[in-house]
Scaffold this active site. Structure first.
Site, PDB file in Angstrom:
ATOM      1  N   ILE A   1       2.489  -4.160   4.877  1.00  0.00           N
ATOM      2  CA  ILE A   1       3.616  -4.225   3.949  1.00  0.00           C
ATOM      3  C   ILE A   1       3.631  -5.282   2.894  1.00  0.00           C
ATOM      4  O   ILE A   1       2.631  -6.110   3.057  1.00  0.00           O
ATOM      5  CB  ILE A   1       4.810  -4.474   4.755  1.00  0.00           C
ATOM      6  CG1 ILE A   1       5.065  -5.816   5.662  1.00  0.00           C
ATOM      7  CG2 ILE A   1       5.160  -3.189   5.758  1.00  0.00           C
ATOM      8  CD1 ILE A   1       6.309  -6.032   6.509  1.00  0.00           C
ATOM      9  N   ASP A   2       4.148  -5.034   1.916  1.00  0.00           N
ATOM     10  CA  ASP A   2       3.917  -6.196   1.061  1.00  0.00           C
ATOM     11  C   ASP A   2       4.412  -7.619   1.138  1.00  0.00           C
ATOM     12  O   ASP A   2       5.014  -7.968   2.096  1.00  0.00           O
ATOM     13  CB  ASP A   2       4.975  -5.731  -0.438  1.00  0.00           C
ATOM     14  CG  ASP A   2       4.581  -4.514  -0.940  1.00  0.00           C
ATOM     15  OD1 ASP A   2       3.450  -3.942  -0.797  1.00  0.00           O
ATOM     16  OD2 ASP A   2       5.318  -3.861  -1.664  1.00  0.00           O
ATOM     17  N   LYS A   3       3.789  -8.392   0.546  1.00  0.00           N
ATOM     18  CA  LYS A   3       4.156  -9.974   0.629  1.00  0.00           C
ATOM     19  C   LYS A   3       5.576 -10.378   0.920  1.00  0.00           C
ATOM     20  O   LYS A   3       6.152 -10.985   2.003  1.00  0.00           O
ATOM     21  CB  LYS A   3       3.306 -10.752  -0.326  1.00  0.00           C
ATOM     22  CG  LYS A   3       3.756 -12.306  -0.336  1.00  0.00           C
ATOM     23  CD  LYS A   3       3.297 -12.972  -1.311  1.00  0.00           C
ATOM     24  CE  LYS A   3       3.704 -14.597  -1.269  1.00  0.00           C
ATOM     25  NZ  LYS A   3       3.222 -15.532  -2.359  1.00  0.00           N
TER      26      LYS A   3
ATOM     27  N   THR B   1       8.066  -8.068   1.443  1.00  0.00           N
ATOM     28  CA  THR B   1       8.849  -7.286   2.072  1.00  0.00           C
ATOM     29  C   THR B   1       8.841  -7.999   3.577  1.00  0.00           C
ATOM     30  O   THR B   1       7.700  -8.329   4.163  1.00  0.00           O
ATOM     31  CB  THR B   1       8.150  -6.095   2.253  1.00  0.00           C
ATOM     32  OG1 THR B   1       8.376  -5.339   0.956  1.00  0.00           O
ATOM     33  CG2 THR B   1       9.055  -4.940   3.131  1.00  0.00           C
TER      34      THR B   1
ATOM     35  N   ARG C   1       9.234   1.166  -3.415  1.00  0.00           N
ATOM     36  CA  ARG C   1       9.480   0.496  -4.713  1.00  0.00           C
ATOM     37  C   ARG C   1       9.460   1.441  -5.962  1.00  0.00           C
ATOM     38  O   ARG C   1      10.322   1.433  -6.636  1.00  0.00           O
ATOM     39  CB  ARG C   1       8.791  -0.962  -4.908  1.00  0.00           C
ATOM     40  CG  ARG C   1       9.000  -1.713  -3.863  1.00  0.00           C
ATOM     41  CD  ARG C   1       8.130  -2.833  -3.945  1.00  0.00           C
ATOM     42  NE  ARG C   1       7.966  -3.590  -4.924  1.00  0.00           N
ATOM     43  CZ  ARG C   1       6.925  -4.541  -5.044  1.00  0.00           C
ATOM     44  NH1 ARG C   1       5.999  -4.698  -4.262  1.00  0.00           N
ATOM     45  NH2 ARG C   1       6.990  -5.353  -6.218  1.00  0.00           N
TER      46      ARG C   1
END
Length: 326
Positions: A145-147, A149, A247
């Protein structure tokens, strides 16, 4: 696909409609859990064979009935350093570990972020008990998962678990629920966004919905509550898991994520219907308001379906309270 001794994997025989396919592409489609670039490196290094013949050409054309053995070498000493970083462990056994990643933590080392990552923390916590399939820089990492998030990730401690989990991500049977706070209210209030995602032609740091090419991406969403149609709490269930998927998909509906520093364009945050105090709080939120709240999968060894859930982190909890969304 079968697994032998934990580090030798066998592809299924090539079907008639796969004849003529490049070897790296064929293996990417039939061996879940390995990226095409990883497979290309294994092929070039002589770790792929068919009928005891080593194949080192990624452009090798597969023939109907061909099957391949892939030897994944033991991971070299991991380049990332083990660091004593506190982890919020939701579940752990001999095969896997489920963690609640905080916003601001990168999953694995990358340029500009070689320390303080989830991998650094896992190397310290798990010692040598991490799958090597992802390579030395991504031991145990099955998905990301994104940094910025927050939320749940499952990590594999061995190759058997990695392959079992990756197969479920590959066939989209993993259950993943995210919550997001977005500008506006989606119309309709519940639905499905289907749009292939690829790297943007105009900005290589961004992903984009494309009309042709890219990777299939499907997001199911539901608006749970809205404040004056200015901001809304959205629940998203992922059918696929592409880079920046929620997103990008929500932005494509006109409902950009609050706090998104990449996909929210100047002027998009001129929201109406909120008091100045609430508007200022929303516009000052410092990360994309996205939380991976629940994760469900079949345990690769026991066959038991397991599901985990975590509460909102403090910053999103406060955002929801300020916006009267909970």
């Amino acid at each position: 696909m079968n697994v032998d001794d934990g580090n030798i994997f066998f592809s299924a025989p090539a079907a008639a409609d796969q004849a003529g396919m490049r070897l790296d592409r064929f293996l990417r489609e039939t061996v879940p859990g390995m990226s095409r670039s990883r497979l290309q490196k294994l092929i070039a290094a002589g770790y792929v064979s068919s009928d005891d013949n080593i194949i080192t050409d990624n452009d090798f054309k597969v023939r109907s009935g061909d099957s391949f053995a892939i030897m994944v070498p033991p991971p070299d000493e991991a380049e990332p350093e083990a660091e004593n970083i506190e982890l919020e462990i939701v579940y752990e056994d001999d095969d896997l570990i489920v963690v609640n990643k905080p916003a601001g933590m990168t999953v694995h080392p990358a340029p500009g972020a070689y320390h303080g990552t989830l991998v650094n923390a896992l190397l310290y916590h798990c010692r040598d008990n991490l799958s090597g399939i992802g390579g030395v820089k991504r031991p145990g990492i099955v998905h990301r998962i994104d940094k910025d998030t927050s939320g749940l990730l499952v990590v594999a401690k061995n190759d058997f678990a990695h392959q079992g989990l990756s197969a479920q991500f590959f066939d989209h049977s993993i259950e993943r629920t995210y919550y997001a706070v977005v500008y506006g209210t989606p119309r309709p209030a519940a639905g499905t966004v289907r749009g292939n995602i690829a790297r943007s032609r105009f900005d290589r740091k961004k992903m984009a919905v494309v009309e042709s090419g890219g990777k299939t991406a499907v997001t199911h969403y539901q608006c749970l509550k809205s404040l004056s149609d200015a901001v809304s709490l959205i629940k998203c269930n992922l059918e696929t898991g592409r880079t920046h998927q929620i997103r990008v998909h929500m932005a494509s509906t006109g409902c950009h994520l609050v706090g998104d520093q990449v996909y929210v364009k100047p002027g998009k945050t001129q929201i109406r219907g909120l008091t100045p105090a609430v508007k200022n709080y929303v516009n000052a939120f410092s990360r994309q308001a996205l939380h991976a709240a629940s994760l469900g999968f079949v345990h690769p060894r026991s066959g038991e379906f397991m599901q985990f859930a975590v509460d909102f982190p403090a910053d999103m909890q406060q955002l929801l309270e300020v916006c009267s969304l909970i």
